[in-house]
Design a protein around this motif. Structure first.
Motif, PDB file in Angstrom:
ATOM      1  N   ASP A   1      45.051 -46.323  -1.886  1.00  0.00           N
ATOM      2  CA  ASP A   1      45.294 -44.907  -1.606  1.00  0.00           C
ATOM      3  C   ASP A   1      45.166 -44.625  -0.109  1.00  0.00           C
ATOM      4  OD1 ASP A   1      42.547 -45.510  -1.870  1.00  0.00           O
ATOM      5  OD2 ASP A   1      42.044 -43.464  -2.458  1.00  0.00           O
TER       6      ASP A   1
ATOM      7  N   GLY B   1      32.216 -44.642  -4.850  1.00  0.00           N
ATOM      8  CA  GLY B   1      32.498 -44.824  -6.259  1.00  0.00           C
ATOM      9  C   GLY B   1      33.335 -46.048  -6.604  1.00  0.00           C
ATOM     10  N   ARG B   2      33.798 -46.790  -5.573  1.00  0.00           N
ATOM     11  CA  ARG B   2      34.675 -47.934  -5.849  1.00  0.00           C
ATOM     12  C   ARG B   2      34.188 -49.232  -5.221  1.00  0.00           C
ATOM     13  NH1 ARG B   2      40.539 -46.148  -4.309  1.00  0.00           N
ATOM     14  NH2 ARG B   2      39.481 -45.271  -2.518  1.00  0.00           N
ATOM     15  N   GLY B   3      33.178 -49.151  -4.393  1.00  0.00           N
ATOM     16  CA  GLY B   3      32.644 -50.361  -3.783  1.00  0.00           C
ATOM     17  C   GLY B   3      33.415 -50.813  -2.553  1.00  0.00           C
TER      18      GLY B   3
ATOM     19  N   LYS C   1      36.123 -52.317  -0.131  1.00  0.00           N
ATOM     20  CA  LYS C   1      37.584 -52.380  -0.119  1.00  0.00           C
ATOM     21  C   LYS C   1      38.069 -52.712   1.288  1.00  0.00           C
ATOM     22  CE  LYS C   1      38.079 -50.840  -4.354  1.00  0.00           C
ATOM     23  NZ  LYS C   1      38.522 -51.693  -5.430  1.00  0.00           N
TER      24      LYS C   1
ATOM     25  N   GLN D   1      44.630 -54.183  -6.398  1.00  0.00           N
ATOM     26  CA  GLN D   1      43.876 -53.045  -6.911  1.00  0.00           C
ATOM     27  C   GLN D   1      42.377 -53.276  -6.789  1.00  0.00           C
ATOM     28  OE1 GLN D   1      45.766 -52.910 -10.761  1.00  0.00           O
ATOM     29  NE2 GLN D   1      47.089 -51.221 -10.126  1.00  0.00           N
ATOM     30  N   LYS D   2      41.952 -54.497  -6.964  1.00  0.00           N
ATOM     31  CA  LYS D   2      40.534 -54.826  -6.891  1.00  0.00           C
ATOM     32  C   LYS D   2      40.012 -54.810  -5.454  1.00  0.00           C
ATOM     33  CE  LYS D   2      37.574 -58.845  -7.575  1.00  0.00           C
ATOM     34  NZ  LYS D   2      37.565 -60.235  -8.024  1.00  0.00           N
TER      35      LYS D   2
ATOM     36  N   ALA E   1      41.917 -50.604  -0.670  1.00  0.00           N
ATOM     37  CA  ALA E   1      41.935 -49.152  -0.863  1.00  0.00           C
ATOM     38  C   ALA E   1      43.393 -48.713  -0.718  1.00  0.00           C
ATOM     39  CB  ALA E   1      41.039 -48.466   0.158  1.00  0.00           C
TER      40      ALA E   1
ATOM     41  N   ASN F   1      32.866 -49.382   2.382  1.00  0.00           N
ATOM     42  CA  ASN F   1      32.266 -49.082   1.092  1.00  0.00           C
ATOM     43  C   ASN F   1      32.845 -47.731   0.660  1.00  0.00           C
ATOM     44  OD1 ASN F   1      30.712 -48.935  -1.167  1.00  0.00           O
ATOM     45  ND2 ASN F   1      28.757 -48.865  -0.106  1.00  0.00           N
ATOM     46  N   VAL F   2      33.865 -47.778  -0.192  1.00  0.00           N
ATOM     47  CA  VAL F   2      34.566 -46.571  -0.620  1.00  0.00           C
ATOM     48  C   VAL F   2      33.781 -45.939  -1.766  1.00  0.00           C
ATOM     49  CG1 VAL F   2      36.730 -45.648  -1.540  1.00  0.00           C
ATOM     50  CG2 VAL F   2      36.787 -47.529   0.111  1.00  0.00           C
TER      51      VAL F   2
END
Length: 182
Positions: free
Chosen positions: A80, A165-167, A169, A74-75, A78, A162-163
């Motif tokens: 999804d 809002g999530r940094g 991945k 999860q960390k 990505a 760089n996704v």
């Protein structure tokens, strides 16, 4: 050949990306969203170190190991984007409820299938050997995996994005030139 495949499998699984089959993404990223090579290198090395630390910790039960790998997945990945790639064209005909259910169980599927097979690769190491630009502002982090259960060093290229809002991945992995996305 079997040992080579096992090294491939171990590398992909140690970092939770065996199912990294997609590089689908929104339109081109803004320049400020492009991945910094130094940050991507640190990201992959840290993620690998954490994964191998879990593998080397003999005091963990299988359930604890699975939980820690789930957190690393999860960390660092990505899921999804990767999951949408796994679905392929079926994604277009799935209902929102089906998509939600799939994405809820996808990490568990990855963990259940592979985490118990990784223990023998706990003494392997991953070394970053360089970086290269990738499409859409992404970057490839090039690595080499070695260890007592790895017959020959395995070259692995991690595609980092760089996704929003999530940094940073992982969105793809290429082992010995074979892209998981393709």
């Amino acid at each position: 050949m079997r040992l080579r495949f096992n090294a491939f499998l171990a590398t992909a699984l140690a970092l939770g990306s065996l199912t990294a089959t997609s590089v689908y993404a929104p339109a081109a990223l803004a320049a400020e969203d492009a991945v910094n090579a130094s940050a991507a290198t640190k990201f992959i090395q840290t993620l690998a170190d954490q994964a191998f630390e879990v593998l080397r910790n003999q005091s963990l039960s299988q359930a604890q190991r699975d939980q820690q790998f789930r957190q690393l997945l999860q960390k660092g990945f990505a899921l999804d984007i990767i999951g949408n790639g796994v679905l392929g064209t079926a994604r277009r005909t799935a209902t929102p409820e089906q998509l939600k259910a799939f994405h809820a169980v996808f990490p568990d599927y990855v963990i259940r299938i592979y985490s118990s097979r990784l223990t023998e690769y706990g003494n392997s190491t991953l070394k970053v050997t360089g970086t290269a630009p990738a499409p859409r502002g992404d970057i490839y982090v090039r690595t080499l995996v070695t260890g007592p259960n790895v017959q020959q060093p395995v070259h692995a290229d991690w595609r980092i994005r760089n996704v929003a809002g999530r940094g940073l991945k992982v969105i793809d992995l290429s082992l010995e030139g074979v892209s998981m996305a393709v």
